[in-house]
Design a protein around this motif. Structure first.
Motif, mmCIF file in Angstrom:
data_model
loop_
_atom_site.group_PDB
_atom_site.id
_atom_site.type_symbol
_atom_site.label_atom_id
_atom_site.label_comp_id
_atom_site.label_asym_id
_atom_site.label_seq_id
_atom_site.Cartn_x
_atom_site.Cartn_y
_atom_site.Cartn_z
ATOM 1 N N TYR A 292 27.247 10.768 -11.297
ATOM 2 C CA TYR A 292 26.800 11.537 -10.556
ATOM 3 C C TYR A 292 27.552 12.626 -10.380
ATOM 4 O O TYR A 292 28.719 12.684 -10.192
ATOM 5 C CB TYR A 292 26.843 9.759 -9.838
ATOM 6 N N ASP A 293 27.465 12.998 -8.512
ATOM 7 C CA ASP A 293 28.295 13.580 -8.130
ATOM 8 C C ASP A 293 28.382 12.826 -6.613
ATOM 9 O O ASP A 293 28.592 11.493 -6.310
ATOM 10 C CB ASP A 293 27.343 14.547 -7.343
ATOM 11 N N ARG A 294 29.927 13.267 -5.816
ATOM 12 C CA ARG A 294 30.633 13.061 -4.896
ATOM 13 C C ARG A 294 31.524 14.102 -4.449
ATOM 14 O O ARG A 294 32.244 14.699 -4.672
ATOM 15 C CB ARG A 294 31.991 12.186 -6.039
ATOM 16 N N ARG A 295 31.015 14.284 -2.840
ATOM 17 C CA ARG A 295 31.251 15.315 -2.033
ATOM 18 C C ARG A 295 32.764 15.348 -0.593
ATOM 19 O O ARG A 295 32.341 13.683 -0.407
ATOM 20 C CB ARG A 295 30.148 16.248 -1.260
ATOM 21 N N PHE A 296 33.655 15.961 -1.071
ATOM 22 C CA PHE A 296 34.454 16.132 -0.363
ATOM 23 C C PHE A 296 34.723 16.840 0.843
ATOM 24 O O PHE A 296 34.925 17.935 0.681
ATOM 25 C CB PHE A 296 36.291 14.968 -0.470
ATOM 26 N N PRO A 297 35.526 16.188 2.259
ATOM 27 C CA PRO A 297 35.586 17.942 2.777
ATOM 28 C C PRO A 297 36.754 18.348 2.332
ATOM 29 O O PRO A 297 37.246 17.942 1.341
ATOM 30 C CB PRO A 297 36.263 17.652 4.697
ATOM 31 N N LEU A 298 36.514 20.114 2.641
ATOM 32 C CA LEU A 298 37.803 21.325 1.814
ATOM 33 C C LEU A 298 39.053 20.873 2.363
ATOM 34 O O LEU A 298 39.880 20.841 1.200
ATOM 35 C CB LEU A 298 37.254 22.404 2.003
ATOM 36 N N ASP A 299 38.973 20.592 3.870
ATOM 37 C CA ASP A 299 40.247 20.530 4.537
ATOM 38 C C ASP A 299 40.481 18.895 4.711
ATOM 39 O O ASP A 299 40.314 18.243 4.596
ATOM 40 C CB ASP A 299 40.394 21.547 5.432
ATOM 41 N N GLY A 300 42.293 18.987 5.757
ATOM 42 C CA GLY A 300 42.268 17.391 5.519
ATOM 43 C C GLY A 300 43.404 16.869 5.141
ATOM 44 O O GLY A 300 43.723 17.083 3.838
ATOM 45 N N ASP A 301 43.311 15.088 5.077
ATOM 46 C CA ASP A 301 44.872 15.037 4.157
ATOM 47 C C ASP A 301 44.260 14.605 2.896
ATOM 48 O O ASP A 301 45.320 14.423 1.504
ATOM 49 C CB ASP A 301 45.198 14.075 5.585
ATOM 50 N N HIS A 302 43.039 14.176 2.614
ATOM 51 C CA HIS A 302 42.727 14.387 1.007
ATOM 52 C C HIS A 302 42.703 12.405 0.540
ATOM 53 O O HIS A 302 42.912 13.056 -0.010
ATOM 54 C CB HIS A 302 43.081 15.265 0.139
ATOM 55 N N VAL A 303 43.568 11.932 1.164
ATOM 56 C CA VAL A 303 43.882 10.757 1.139
ATOM 57 C C VAL A 303 42.638 9.957 0.226
ATOM 58 O O VAL A 303 42.711 9.409 -1.151
ATOM 59 C CB VAL A 303 43.998 9.925 2.208
ATOM 60 N N ALA A 304 41.086 10.026 1.014
ATOM 61 C CA ALA A 304 40.144 9.443 0.701
ATOM 62 C C ALA A 304 39.860 10.297 -0.850
ATOM 63 O O ALA A 304 39.117 9.353 -1.786
ATOM 64 C CB ALA A 304 38.827 9.550 1.797
ATOM 65 N N GLU A 305 39.311 11.025 -1.115
ATOM 66 C CA GLU A 305 39.511 11.959 -2.387
ATOM 67 C C GLU A 305 40.404 11.538 -3.440
ATOM 68 O O GLU A 305 39.721 11.079 -4.309
ATOM 69 C CB GLU A 305 39.779 13.363 -1.933
ATOM 70 N N VAL A 306 41.623 11.810 -2.853
ATOM 71 C CA VAL A 306 42.068 11.461 -4.241
ATOM 72 C C VAL A 306 42.700 9.901 -4.466
ATOM 73 O O VAL A 306 42.428 9.064 -5.253
ATOM 74 C CB VAL A 306 43.829 11.542 -4.090
ATOM 75 N N SER A 307 42.146 8.961 -3.387
ATOM 76 C CA SER A 307 41.797 7.532 -3.159
ATOM 77 C C SER A 307 40.614 7.323 -4.581
ATOM 78 O O SER A 307 40.623 6.910 -6.009
ATOM 79 C CB SER A 307 41.344 6.774 -2.297
ATOM 80 N N TRP A 308 39.649 8.072 -4.371
ATOM 81 C CA TRP A 308 38.339 8.254 -5.261
ATOM 82 C C TRP A 308 38.330 8.781 -7.280
ATOM 83 O O TRP A 308 38.637 8.165 -7.960
ATOM 84 C CB TRP A 308 37.449 8.486 -4.528
ATOM 85 N N LEU A 309 39.405 9.747 -6.782
ATOM 86 C CA LEU A 309 39.949 10.171 -7.904
ATOM 87 C C LEU A 309 40.536 8.949 -8.775
ATOM 88 O O LEU A 309 40.129 8.845 -9.649
ATOM 89 C CB LEU A 309 40.728 11.068 -7.553
ATOM 90 N N TYR A 310 41.186 8.557 -8.231
ATOM 91 C CA TYR A 310 42.479 7.193 -8.821
ATOM 92 C C TYR A 310 41.472 6.349 -9.414
ATOM 93 O O TYR A 310 41.038 5.494 -10.785
ATOM 94 C CB TYR A 310 43.125 6.456 -7.953
ATOM 95 N N GLU A 311 40.233 5.996 -8.677
ATOM 96 C CA GLU A 311 39.495 4.869 -9.120
ATOM 97 C C GLU A 311 38.526 5.273 -10.022
ATOM 98 O O GLU A 311 38.427 4.695 -10.495
ATOM 99 C CB GLU A 311 39.084 4.360 -7.409
ATOM 100 N N LEU A 312 38.106 6.251 -10.101
ATOM 101 C CA LEU A 312 37.212 6.759 -11.101
ATOM 102 C C LEU A 312 37.895 6.676 -12.207
ATOM 103 O O LEU A 312 37.639 6.039 -13.521
ATOM 104 C CB LEU A 312 37.439 8.719 -10.670
#
Length: 339
Positions: A292-312
């Motif tokens: 599956y695919d997942r998309r995140f905003p390029l800019d920002g604090d990226h907390v949600a992105e890194v949280s998703w990566l850790y969960e993966l």
């Protein structure tokens, strides 16, 4: 770091033993502008005979590079990280291949290097050591742990993850440093203890030569990592000592259950424990994944992105691709299918 997938990557590898040498040879074979360096003069000469540029001075090897892989012995990593960071620009991504991650990640944070240092650990190897044991295909398709951090550091992770997927066909496993060290304790470090114990017991046995004459696949598979250099194994175990001891206690508890059942002649109990163990082995062999695919905003604090990566990563998943667009970053991921 380079700005896009079309830019030519300039890389360096510091420490050209088994893993570093394999990184170096793979990148060289792929046509990457890569230099190597090793503190051992004979190793530098050997790498040059392989056609790889290897200066005598470290500063010449790492100057003006987009990425530097730090591949020396685990105890030397902090000092090497500081030294190489001082020799490279702020846009140069730094990563390592060490078997423990929490200590070096914390050290990098104290030195203000988190934004460009991405702790890494390719899960591959052999029972041999040195550049003569290295090969360009050793790491192909390997699970390669990377430890992303939120904030500006996320950009370095994205770039490096894309490079590893493209050049090594790596299955990039994103994890926090602490989760990596906990998982690696049972996946990699305790097996070294068990292999050492079995091989060491045979070495001391009165019938050693007869045992070795009869040894087949089960002994060879179970003791393979006992053939790795002793100092390297000791560094790895000491670098993750508390977690290794904790997981060793769990393994010892299971072994005690087997011993109790064997002592009692309890066939059903023995069968039950081996059915439990067999389920784990079959799960390793027959794993199925959903993509599956997942998309995140390029800019920002990226907390949600890194949280998703850790969960993966904790869920047993990995990245097989990513694309950085004008406004978003898109990940292609695989995770274990539901039973």
């Amino acid at each position: 770091m380079v700005d896009g997938p079309g830019a030519r990557v300039r890389a360096a590898v510091v420490g050209t033993g088994l893993i570093g040498g394999s990184v170096l040879l793979r990148m060289h074979a792929a046509g990457v502008d890569v230099t190597g360096w090793d503190p051992d003069e004979d190793t530098r000469r050997r790498a040059r005979r392989m056609g790889v540029p290897v200066p005598d001075l470290l500063v010449e090897a790492v100057a003006d590079r987009d990425v530097v892989f730090l591949c020396g012995p685990l105890p030397t990593l902090p000092a090497t990280l500081v030294e190489v960071a001082a020799m490279t620009g702020d846009r140069c991504v730094l990563t390592d291949v060490g078997s423990t991650k929490e200590e070096v990640a914390a050290f990098a944070a104290t030195r203000g290097l988190t934004d460009r240092f991405v702790p890494g650990h390719p899960m591959a190897g052999t029972d041999r050591a040195g550049l003569t044991a290295a090969g360009p295909d050793l790491l192909t398709g390997a699970a390669w742990v990377l430890c992303p951090a939120p904030g500006p550091a996320t950009a370095a992770f994205r770039w490096l993850a894309g490079l590893l997927v493209d050049l090594f066909e790596a299955r990039v496993v994103p994890m926090s440093p602490a989760e990596h060290d906990s998982a690696a304790a049972l996946a990699s470090h305790v097996p070294h203890l068990l292999a050492g114990a079995l091989a060491g017991a045979v070495q001391r046995a009165p019938l050693r030569d007869a045992i070795l004459a009869l040894a087949a696949g089960s002994f060879s598979d179970g003791t393979r990592v006992a053939g790795t250099p002793a100092e390297r194994t000791a560094n790895m175990l000491l670098g993750n000592r508390q977690r290794v001891l904790r997981e060793l206690a769990e393994v010892t508890s299971f072994l005690d259950d087997l011993a109790v059942a064997l002592h009692a002649g309890d066939a059903p109990a023995l069968t039950a424990r081996y059915d439990e163990a067999r389920a784990s082995r079959l799960a390793l062999r027959d794993r199925r994944f959903d993509a599956y695919d997942r998309r995140f905003p390029l800019d920002g604090d990226h907390v949600a992105e890194v949280s998703w990566l850790y969960e993966l990563g904790v869920a047993g998943g990995h990245l097989t691709g990513l694309r950085v667009g004008a406004d978003t970053v898109s990940y292609t991921a695989r995770r274990p299918a539901a039973d």
